[in-house]
Design an enzyme around this catalytic site. Structure first.
Site, PDB file in Angstrom:
ATOM      1  N   ASP A  51      -8.366   0.123   7.704  1.00  0.00           N
ATOM      2  CA  ASP A  51      -8.463  -1.198   7.090  1.00  0.00           C
ATOM      3  C   ASP A  51      -7.787  -2.251   7.951  1.00  0.00           C
ATOM      4  O   ASP A  51      -7.053  -1.940   8.872  1.00  0.00           O
ATOM      5  CB  ASP A  51      -7.699  -1.197   5.749  1.00  0.00           C
ATOM      6  CG  ASP A  51      -8.486  -0.484   4.669  1.00  0.00           C
ATOM      7  OD1 ASP A  51      -9.681  -0.253   4.874  1.00  0.00           O
ATOM      8  OD2 ASP A  51      -7.879  -0.160   3.632  1.00  0.00           O
ATOM      9  N   LYS A  73     -12.706  -5.448   9.613  1.00  0.00           N
ATOM     10  CA  LYS A  73     -13.195  -6.619  10.334  1.00  0.00           C
ATOM     11  C   LYS A  73     -14.590  -6.330  10.855  1.00  0.00           C
ATOM     12  O   LYS A  73     -14.843  -5.260  11.379  1.00  0.00           O
ATOM     13  CB  LYS A  73     -12.313  -6.870  11.573  1.00  0.00           C
ATOM     14  CG  LYS A  73     -11.144  -7.774  11.334  1.00  0.00           C
ATOM     15  CD  LYS A  73     -10.402  -7.981  12.646  1.00  0.00           C
ATOM     16  CE  LYS A  73      -8.917  -7.802  12.461  1.00  0.00           C
ATOM     17  NZ  LYS A  73      -8.271  -7.194  13.601  1.00  0.00           N
ATOM     18  N   MET A 186      -3.681  -8.848  -5.571  1.00  0.00           N
ATOM     19  CA  MET A 186      -4.938  -9.591  -5.365  1.00  0.00           C
ATOM     20  C   MET A 186      -5.103 -10.724  -6.373  1.00  0.00           C
ATOM     21  O   MET A 186      -6.234 -11.102  -6.690  1.00  0.00           O
ATOM     22  CB  MET A 186      -6.152  -8.633  -5.475  1.00  0.00           C
ATOM     23  CG  MET A 186      -6.104  -7.495  -4.486  1.00  0.00           C
ATOM     24  SD  MET A 186      -7.502  -6.347  -4.666  1.00  0.00           S
ATOM     25  CE  MET A 186      -7.003  -5.386  -6.077  1.00  0.00           C
TER      26      MET A 186
HETATM   27  N1  SAH Z   1      -3.857   0.145  -2.009  1.00  0.00           N
HETATM   28  C1  SAH Z   1      -3.021  -0.973  -1.783  1.00  0.00           C
HETATM   29  C2  SAH Z   1      -3.456  -2.202  -2.533  1.00  0.00           C
HETATM   30  C3  SAH Z   1      -4.822  -2.676  -2.127  1.00  0.00           C
HETATM   31  S1  SAH Z   1      -5.258  -4.164  -2.923  1.00  0.00           S
HETATM   32  C4  SAH Z   1      -1.576  -0.610  -2.121  1.00  0.00           C
HETATM   33  O1  SAH Z   1      -1.317   0.407  -2.739  1.00  0.00           O
HETATM   34  O2  SAH Z   1      -0.691  -1.361  -1.733  1.00  0.00           O
HETATM   35  C5  SAH Z   1      -4.715  -5.341  -1.729  1.00  0.00           C
HETATM   36  C6  SAH Z   1      -3.639  -6.190  -2.326  1.00  0.00           C
HETATM   37  O3  SAH Z   1      -2.390  -5.536  -2.220  1.00  0.00           O
HETATM   38  C7  SAH Z   1      -3.445  -7.513  -1.646  1.00  0.00           C
HETATM   39  O4  SAH Z   1      -4.369  -8.473  -2.076  1.00  0.00           O
HETATM   40  C8  SAH Z   1      -2.042  -7.847  -2.073  1.00  0.00           C
HETATM   41  O5  SAH Z   1      -2.003  -8.296  -3.397  1.00  0.00           O
HETATM   42  C9  SAH Z   1      -1.387  -6.489  -2.018  1.00  0.00           C
HETATM   43  N2  SAH Z   1      -0.789  -6.263  -0.709  1.00  0.00           N
HETATM   44  C10 SAH Z   1      -1.122  -5.323   0.181  1.00  0.00           C
HETATM   45  N3  SAH Z   1      -0.330  -5.392   1.269  1.00  0.00           N
HETATM   46  C11 SAH Z   1       0.521  -6.412   1.043  1.00  0.00           C
HETATM   47  C12 SAH Z   1       1.591  -6.989   1.782  1.00  0.00           C
HETATM   48  N4  SAH Z   1       1.931  -6.521   2.986  1.00  0.00           N
HETATM   49  N5  SAH Z   1       2.270  -8.010   1.220  1.00  0.00           N
HETATM   50  C13 SAH Z   1       1.954  -8.496   0.021  1.00  0.00           C
HETATM   51  N6  SAH Z   1       0.951  -7.985  -0.714  1.00  0.00           N
HETATM   52  C14 SAH Z   1       0.244  -6.962  -0.224  1.00  0.00           C
END
Ligand code: SAH
Length: 511
Positions: A51, A73, A186
């Site tokens: 990703d 991307k 999100m």
């Molecule tokens: N599977 C992932 C979440 C995927 S959904 C997990 O467990 O973390 C993607 C969302 O996760 C983003 O839109 C944001 O809300 C959050 N997210 C992921 N990485 C992030 C980061 N480094 N900082 C802040 N929010 C993050």
């Protein structure tokens, strides 16, 4: 309801076939948050499907020849989920070792469930490697515990992804009544609606809220507000929002590290760079490793060093003087038995070299207070019998101050070539990245001359840090201004110096 394909996957219990597809959680950004299992399977991946959120350095854990497919991307935006799933199935059926590297945890809003279902229905053995989810790690890096005695006894992780999801899939009014922490992933684009619904459900307008963008990464940035203030604050995705009393706690640590986000060029040979890079990273910096030199075996293939090692075992040396950790490693590689040192005394020019000796079980008899040739000479004893022998294993090209001084003092000195430093040819893209860094660390005169030859004197970062006077002199000779010189001539001393130059106030501010 259990989908039919899951029932069909029961055969996986007690399977014989090797796992081919690993759904691996990469964590939220900080590469240190990858699990050991994740690193293990990446190290033997043949294909990595990753990703956008996965840190680029994680991809370096895969073998250089592994195919890397970036599905975050593409010219027309992110690759469609069906296409990703088809790719995993196709590669899995072909028997390749596939790592599907996903941000955070694969099963927390990561669509890992859908991918696993497709693999199961295609009969492809898979393994799930859970990851550190942003829902917990991002608040933690911003200094907010998701539960806290007396403040919150639960946390709920919800998606705020799409308008329909926010409107229909999450019962915000009910959540408002739970009394625990709400973590929204999100949800930035719909924060107005989320705020309104939670207030409609009875959550106080004054409830603390923190929104953290790019958590666990050097760019991490937090905004603190209240439920009522949430619609009006500026915050861009990707961000994690934490709503609840815990968001009023501020145990900030990550953003307080003195070198947070500062880019520092590390110029040692690749096999020496890691200690310096690790220390810089611990302080929050982003090291850019540009090897200016590489270490090569001696021109004679090590024949002279081997002969010197045998002479040592025969008791022909009174002293062995080491001026670098490399020399320690190279000489030990020639020794079958550490007792070869027998009656010989051992000197180390500085603490770094002393540590390399200690790692081999030798405590140096002499480490001078000043870690330069002149300091060693000042501390070195005179020979009881003139002409007693000193072995000096070192790089092919080195200053003559030490052997000349020892000879003047009455010693008979054998300079033995232990290794050569040869100029490396750094990747031009790496040199471009390095040119815009905040600082550069030089650890020897040869790294200075070779780096300048490769990069050009006009592409040196603004803050130049040097490990000691000899290195500084080489930089000055090349027309480079040295901002700071380490007072202790070691990697730790160099890191202290660069920290003092880049973060004079000691602490960075901000969340
Ligand atoms: N599977 C992932 C979440 C995927 S959904 C997990 O467990 O973390 C993607 C969302 O996760 C983003 O839109 C944001 O809300 C959050 N997210 C992921 N990485 C992030 C980061 N480094 N900082 C802040 N929010 C993050």
């Amino acid at each position: 309801m259990v989908p039919a394909s899951v029932e069909g996957a029961c055969w996986i219990v007690g399977r014989e076939a090797p796992v081919t597809v690993y759904l691996v959680g990469a964590g939220p950004g900080d590469p240190g948050l990858l699990t050991l299992r994740g690193a293990e399977v990446l190290a033997r991946a043949e294909v990595v499907v990753h990703d956008r959120l996965a840190d680029a350095s994680l991809l370096d854990l895969a073998p250089p020849g592994a195919q890397r497919v970036d599905v975050g991307k593409s010219p027309g935006g992110p690759v469609r989920q069906d296409d990703i799933t088809d790719l995993l199935v196709a590669k899995g059926l072909a028997g390749a070792a596939v790592v599907r590297l996903k941000g955070g945890d694969p099963f927390v809003f990561g669509r890992g469930g859908e991918e696993a279902l497709a693999l199961a229905s295609a009969g492809i053995p898979f393994e799930i490697v859970p990851g550190v989810t942003s829902a917990v790690a991002v608040p933690a890096y911003a200094g907010v515990p998701v539960t806290h005695r007396g403040l919150s006894a639960s946390f709920t992780v919800v998606t705020g992804h799409s308008r329909p999801a926010v409107e229909a899939d999450v019962n915000w009014e009910a959540l408002a009544q739970v009394g625990g922490t709400i973590v929204v992933l999100m949800g930035v684009a719909h924060r107005d609606l989320i705020s309104a619904r939670l207030q409609a459900g009875g959550m106080p307008a004054s409830t603390p809220v923190i929104a953290v963008r790019w958590g666990t990464r050097p760019e991490q940035h937090s905004v603190r507000t209240t439920l009522a203030g949430l619609p009006g604050v500026a915050v861009e995705p990707p961000a994690t929002m934490v709503i609840g009393a815990v968001a009023g706690l501020d145990l900030a640590w990550y953003t307080r590290r003195p070198l947070l986000g500062r880019r520092v060029v590390v110029t040692r040979a690749p096999d020496q760079a890691s200690q310096l890079s690790t220390r810089l990273r611990d302080l929050g910096a982003r090291p850019i490793e540009v090897p200016a030199i590489s270490l090569a075996p001696p021109a004679d293939g090590g024949a002279a060093l081997g002969a010197a090692a045998r002479s040592l075992a025969e008791g022909r040396y009174r002293w062995v003087v080491f001026t670098s950790a490399n020399a320690v490693d190279r000489l030990f590689a020639q020794l079958r038995d550490a007792r070869a040192f027998g009656g010989a005394a051992v000197a180390a020019i500085g603490p770094g070299t002393g540590e390399a000796l200690a790692a081999k079980g030798i405590v140096p008899d002499l480490v001078p207070a000043r870690s330069v040739a002149e300091g060693l000479l000042a501390a070195f004893p005179a020979p009881a019998t003139p002409g007693s022998r000193v072995m000096l294993p070192r790089a092919a090209v080195a200053r003559e101050v030490l052997p000349d001084g020892l000879r003047d003092a009455g010693w008979s000195v054998d300079i033995v070539e232990a290794y050569r430093t040869v100029p490396a040819s750094p990747d031009p893209a790496l040199l471009d990245a390095a040119a815009t860094a905040d600082a550069i660390c030089f650890t020897s005169a040869s790294t200075v001359t070779n780096y300048i030859a490769a990069a050009g004197a006009d592409r040196i970062p603004p803050v130049v840090a040097s490990i000691g006077p000899v290195t500084t002199a080489a930089a000055v000779d090349a027309g480079i201004t040295v901002a700071v010189e380490a007072s202790e001539h070691t990697v730790a001393g160099l890191v202290d110096a660069v920290t003092a130059a880049l973060a004079p106030s000691g602490l960075a501010t901000g969340g």
